[in-house]
Design an enzyme around this catalytic site. Structure first.
Site, PDB file in Angstrom:
ATOM      1  N   HIS A   1      -7.567   2.101  21.090  1.00 16.04           N
ATOM      2  CA  HIS A   1      -6.350   2.120  21.917  1.00 16.04           C
ATOM      3  C   HIS A   1      -5.152   2.402  21.030  1.00 16.04           C
ATOM      4  CE1 HIS A   1      -4.134   1.392  25.581  1.00 16.04           C
ATOM      5  NE2 HIS A   1      -3.307   0.580  24.948  1.00 16.04           N
TER       6      HIS A   1
ATOM      7  N   HIS B   1       2.823   2.174  26.694  1.00 18.95           N
ATOM      8  CA  HIS B   1       1.440   2.654  26.611  1.00 18.95           C
ATOM      9  C   HIS B   1       0.843   2.831  28.001  1.00 18.95           C
ATOM     10  CE1 HIS B   1      -0.866  -1.435  26.967  1.00 18.95           C
ATOM     11  NE2 HIS B   1       0.299  -1.530  27.550  1.00 18.95           N
TER      12      HIS B   1
ATOM     13  N   CYS C   1      -4.370   6.632  27.098  1.00 18.23           N
ATOM     14  CA  CYS C   1      -3.498   6.094  26.039  1.00 18.23           C
ATOM     15  C   CYS C   1      -3.122   7.140  24.993  1.00 18.23           C
ATOM     16  CB  CYS C   1      -4.139   4.863  25.401  1.00 18.23           C
ATOM     17  SG  CYS C   1      -5.629   5.187  24.424  1.00 18.23           S
TER      18      CYS C   1
END
Length: 367
Positions: A328, A340, A280
């Protein structure tokens, strides 16, 4: 660190000691707590999942368990990336210190040669004090004419001693600093290895759990995940959060969005930052590097170091940080949508910005 680097440091310490003696005569995650600034994961034993398919009524529990496992893997991935980043910085600092140590050794050798030359000159004059040399000189006037040179020589000798002492102290400090960086480097290598082990354990456990499911159960599980994401996004949009969002992307924002969306379909891989796979924060950091704005590597550091903006003020190119532990991150592309790299087994994709719990928004292009 290689044997050559250790020998340079050892040599420096030896030189320092020797000179001292001469002078006396070194996307699926669960909510978690806020992170430690330098997280070092501990490896907990994993319970082996049953090889028997769970009852259909337990699929929601299975989904929650998978969310937890992949979230734990994400936290460990951030720790892995952070430890690697710190290790790279420490390696560069050690290399710089090695150059300083080598230069200091060369300077010390030159000073020792000068001191030796002065000692030999004194030996040639018999080591007599200036008064005796004057009385015994065949040319007293010539001796007096050279007296100024003698005084200059004495000052030069004093300067030589001062410079040698200072160089000795510098070398000792360089050696101490290098030894400290070596200890930090070793600690971060151990932290990185522990995080790597934890990541592999969690992913393996998740894969084993998924392997117990029958084909129809896997389909049902995917549907449950889709429904949960849809509910979260609908609730987020229903709150009216986007009604005042009017932020206009800068030129750098547009470049970051262009890069990130061009990676759609590429696999997630923990610790990866392209060009074929991403995690990520690897995706977001590379997107902004492509836009000419280098940012921290990990989602936690992106949250800590970049400028925070309110959700109502966000614009395409901003980063949305998720979960209480900032484990994240995604890049906002506009209209309530993010791009993402979700988690192992998935690919870079577009998703609703409200599908996961939002911690906050940061802006790389704050200027």
């Amino acid at each position: 660190m290689g044997r050559g680097r250790r020998s340079v440091l050892a040599a420096a310490v030896t030189v320092v000691c020797a000179v001292t003696l001469l002078g006396a005569s070194g996307t699926a995650f669960a909510s978690a707590q806020r992170p430690d600034p330098n997280p070092t994961p501990t490896v907990a034993p994993s319970a082996s999942p049953s090889v028997t398919a769970p009852p259909d009524k337990d699929l929601e529990a299975v989904r929650a368990r998978l969310d937890g496992l992949y979230h734990d893997a994400a936290v460990a991935t951030d720790a892995y990336n952070a430890a690697g980043e710190r290790a790279e910085k420490q390696s560069a600092e050690i290399a710089d210190l090695e150059q300083k140590i080598a230069a200091g050794q060369a300077r010390l050798d030159a000073l020792k040669d000068r001191a030796g030359a002065a000692a030999r000159a004194q030996y040639r004059t018999g080591g007599l004090p200036p008064q005796a040399q004057f009385l015994l000189s065949a040319d007293p006037q010539g001796f007096l004419d050279g007296a100024g040179r003698v005084l200059a020589g004495q000052r030069a000798t004093s300067d030589l001693i001062t410079e040698t002492t200072r160089t000795q102290q510098d070398l000792r400090q360089y050696a101490d600093d290098a030894a400290d960086r070596l200890r930090q480097l070793e600690a971060n290598r151990k932290a990185k290895a522990a995080a790597q082990k934890r990541i592999k354990e969690r992913i393996k456990e998740a894969e084993k759990l998924q392997a117990t499911l029958e084909a129809r159960q896997r389909e049902r599980l995917a549907e449950l995940e889709r429904q949960a994401a849809e509910r979260a996004q609908t609730a987020w949009l229903g709150s009216g959060v986007l009604k005042d969002v009017r932020g206009k992307a800068s030129e750098a924002d547009e470049k970051a969005v262009e890069f990130a969306t061009a990676q759609i379909g590429k696999p997630y891989e923990w610790g990866a930052e392209g060009p074929k796979t991403f995690d990520c924060s690897g995706l977001t950091s590379q997107a902004w590097a492509a836009a000419g704005r280098p940012i921290p590597r990990t989602s936690q550091e992106q949250w800590k170091q970049l400028e925070h903006v309110a959700v109502k003020d966000m614009r395409p190119g901003d980063l949305i940080i998720y979960f209480d532990d900032a484990s994240h991150v995604a890049l906002y592309v506009g209209d309530g949508t993010i791009v993402h790299a979700p988690r192992p087994g998935r690919t870079v994709t577009l998703a609703g910005a409200g599908e996961m719990p939002i911690l906050g928004v940061v802006r790389p292009d704050a200027g």
